[in-house]
Structures are given as structure tokens and as C-alpha cells.
Design a protein around this motif. Structure first.
Motif, PDB file in Angstrom:
ATOM      1  N   ILE A 163       0.839  -1.199   0.000  1.00 36.07           N
ATOM      2  CA  ILE A 163       0.000   0.000   0.000  1.00 36.07           C
ATOM      3  C   ILE A 163       0.874   1.249   0.000  1.00 36.07           C
ATOM      4  O   ILE A 163       0.574   2.228  -0.692  1.00 36.07           O
ATOM      5  CB  ILE A 163      -0.975  -0.025   1.201  1.00 36.07           C
ATOM      6  CG1 ILE A 163      -2.010  -1.149   0.994  1.00 36.07           C
ATOM      7  CG2 ILE A 163      -1.665   1.326   1.372  1.00 36.07           C
ATOM      8  CD1 ILE A 163      -2.850  -1.452   2.221  1.00 36.07           C
TER       9      ILE A 163
ATOM     10  N   SER B  74       2.154   1.783  -3.474  1.00 36.48           N
ATOM     11  CA  SER B  74       1.037   2.253  -4.289  1.00 36.48           C
ATOM     12  C   SER B  74       0.762   3.729  -4.028  1.00 36.48           C
ATOM     13  O   SER B  74       0.597   4.519  -4.962  1.00 36.48           O
ATOM     14  CB  SER B  74      -0.207   1.419  -3.969  1.00 36.48           C
ATOM     15  OG  SER B  74      -1.357   1.986  -4.530  1.00 36.48           O
ATOM     16  N   GLU B  75       0.729   4.096  -2.758  1.00 33.23           N
ATOM     17  CA  GLU B  75       0.436   5.483  -2.399  1.00 33.23           C
ATOM     18  C   GLU B  75       1.504   6.432  -2.933  1.00 33.23           C
ATOM     19  O   GLU B  75       1.184   7.515  -3.436  1.00 33.23           O
ATOM     20  CB  GLU B  75       0.307   5.614  -0.883  1.00 33.23           C
ATOM     21  CG  GLU B  75      -0.265   6.927  -0.432  1.00 33.23           C
ATOM     22  CD  GLU B  75      -1.652   7.240  -0.970  1.00 33.23           C
ATOM     23  OE1 GLU B  75      -1.943   8.436  -1.169  1.00 33.23           O
ATOM     24  OE2 GLU B  75      -2.451   6.310  -1.230  1.00 33.23           O
TER      25      GLU B  75
ATOM     26  N   ALA C 135      -8.201   6.456  -2.752  1.00 30.39           N
ATOM     27  CA  ALA C 135      -7.785   5.160  -2.228  1.00 30.39           C
ATOM     28  C   ALA C 135      -8.011   5.083  -0.715  1.00 30.39           C
ATOM     29  O   ALA C 135      -7.665   6.009   0.018  1.00 30.39           O
ATOM     30  CB  ALA C 135      -6.316   4.905  -2.550  1.00 30.39           C
TER      31      ALA C 135
ATOM     32  N   SER D 238      -7.330   4.115   3.039  1.00 28.44           N
ATOM     33  CA  SER D 238      -6.156   3.879   3.879  1.00 28.44           C
ATOM     34  C   SER D 238      -6.222   2.438   4.386  1.00 28.44           C
ATOM     35  O   SER D 238      -7.294   1.805   4.343  1.00 28.44           O
ATOM     36  CB  SER D 238      -6.155   4.839   5.063  1.00 28.44           C
ATOM     37  OG  SER D 238      -7.179   4.465   5.984  1.00 28.44           O
TER      38      SER D 238
ATOM     39  N   LYS E 236     -10.447  -2.372  -4.779  1.00 28.34           N
ATOM     40  CA  LYS E 236      -9.737  -1.383  -3.975  1.00 28.34           C
ATOM     41  C   LYS E 236      -8.253  -1.711  -3.968  1.00 28.34           C
ATOM     42  O   LYS E 236      -7.863  -2.869  -3.834  1.00 28.34           O
ATOM     43  CB  LYS E 236     -10.234  -1.406  -2.518  1.00 28.34           C
ATOM     44  CG  LYS E 236     -11.678  -1.009  -2.340  1.00 28.34           C
ATOM     45  CD  LYS E 236     -11.813   0.474  -2.487  1.00 28.34           C
ATOM     46  CE  LYS E 236     -13.177   0.977  -2.083  1.00 28.34           C
ATOM     47  NZ  LYS E 236     -13.297   2.416  -2.359  1.00 28.34           N
ATOM     48  N   ARG E 237      -7.435  -0.679  -4.106  1.00 26.01           N
ATOM     49  CA  ARG E 237      -5.988  -0.782  -3.898  1.00 26.01           C
ATOM     50  C   ARG E 237      -5.292  -1.846  -4.744  1.00 26.01           C
ATOM     51  O   ARG E 237      -4.370  -2.514  -4.273  1.00 26.01           O
ATOM     52  CB  ARG E 237      -5.682  -1.035  -2.431  1.00 26.01           C
ATOM     53  CG  ARG E 237      -5.852   0.161  -1.544  1.00 26.01           C
ATOM     54  CD  ARG E 237      -4.730   1.117  -1.807  1.00 26.01           C
ATOM     55  NE  ARG E 237      -4.756   2.206  -0.846  1.00 26.01           N
ATOM     56  CZ  ARG E 237      -3.898   3.203  -0.862  1.00 26.01           C
ATOM     57  NH1 ARG E 237      -2.955   3.245  -1.758  1.00 26.01           N
ATOM     58  NH2 ARG E 237      -3.986   4.170   0.006  1.00 26.01           N
TER      59      ARG E 237
END
Length: 157
Positions: A26, A29-30, A44, A46, A82-83
């Protein structure tokens, strides 16, 4: 490991979005999203939001090293991806296809006959990938609004 959709050398594990490996994916990705999109058009979840929403979250491994992740939120009559993320070194190797197919199976078995997602215009590789695996553009859904950056897609399962 989850059964079904498998690429040789890739293992999918149902994971907690707050596990060290999930947080690593994550975080990558962020960082990638932050380099492309301003904060006001990044939707997105958290890691805490993923957990609180009960998102079924998967981490993909190659040689015991995390190489991707993704989740599905089961919302009303549809599932929302998601994500979805694959490391740069693992892109083009089938990891994303395996993650998305397994998440679609989770939604299908819920049963949720429709899968939806939000991505961005500045991510043409993602749009091409989702189109290739059967997603089509649609308008905003849920709490999303048209913002000139988002691309909304859907697939009937």
C-alpha cells in the motif's frame, strides 16, 4: 494460498490490510499515486479504512516476497475493487490478472454480480489492463462524483 487462478510462481494470501507486507504494498502504491495525482482526486482507502470496511484483501507473493495486492469491498449489489497494485518489477507477468480474478471470485460467491472500480485518466496502463480483462467505462457510482480525473469502470460477473 487461495485456490484457483494461479500464475506459476505466484501465491495469493488472504491478508490483513495492516500486516507488514500489505502496508509495504500500500505504501508503494500510495507513493506512485501521489506522484501522479493531487490529493483531492485520490480516493484510495487507507489501510485502516480497508480494515474497517471489511474489505477482503489479498497480497501476492513471488519467492515469498510481496509483489502485489488488492481488495474487494462488498457493497450492496456490487463489489468494488480497492488498492489494486503490482510492483514495477512484477508488472506484465500476470500478477494483476490473478489478483483481480480472485477478487472477482470473492464477489461472485458473495453473491455480487457486478464489479466496479475507480481509477484515473493519468493511469493509461491501468485503464488498458481493466479494459483487457473485461471492464467498461461507466459514470460515477456510490459516493464518487465526476471530477475530470476519475475513470469509473464496471464488469458484469
Amino acid at each position: 494460498m487461495l485456490r484457483g487462478h494461479r500464475v506459476i510462481g505466484i501465491d495469493l494470501v488472504r491478508d490483513d490490510a495492516l500486516s507488514a507486507d500489505a502496508l509495504s504494498m500500500i505504501g508503494e502504491s500510495e507513493a506512485e499515486l501521489a506522484a501522479i495525482y493531487p490529493a483531492d482526486v485520490r480516493y484510495a482507502f487507507s489501510p485502516d479504512q480497508l480494515r474497517m470496511a471489511g474489505v477482503a484483501f489479498l497480497t501476492a507473493y513471488r519467492n515469498r516476497k510481496p509483489v502485489g495486492c488488492g481488495g474487494v469491498a462488498l457493497l450492496g449489489a456490487y463489489g468494488e475493487l480497492k488498492r489494486i497494485f503490482v510492483t514495477k518489477t512484477a508488472r506484465g507477468t500476470g500478477v494483476a490478472e490473478v489478483i483481480v480474478a480472485q477478487l472477482e471470485d470473492i464477489a461472485r460467491n458473495a453473491p455480487h454480480p457486478i464489479m466496479r472500480l475507480e481509477t484515473g485518466e493519468a493511469s493509461p496502463e491501468a485503464i488498458r489492463f481493466y479494459t483487457r480483462v473485461g471492464y467498461q467505462r461507466r459514470g460515477p457510482f456510490g459516493e464518487y462524483i465526476e471530477n475530470g480525473s476519475s475513470v469509473f469502470m464496471e464488469k458484469r460477473l
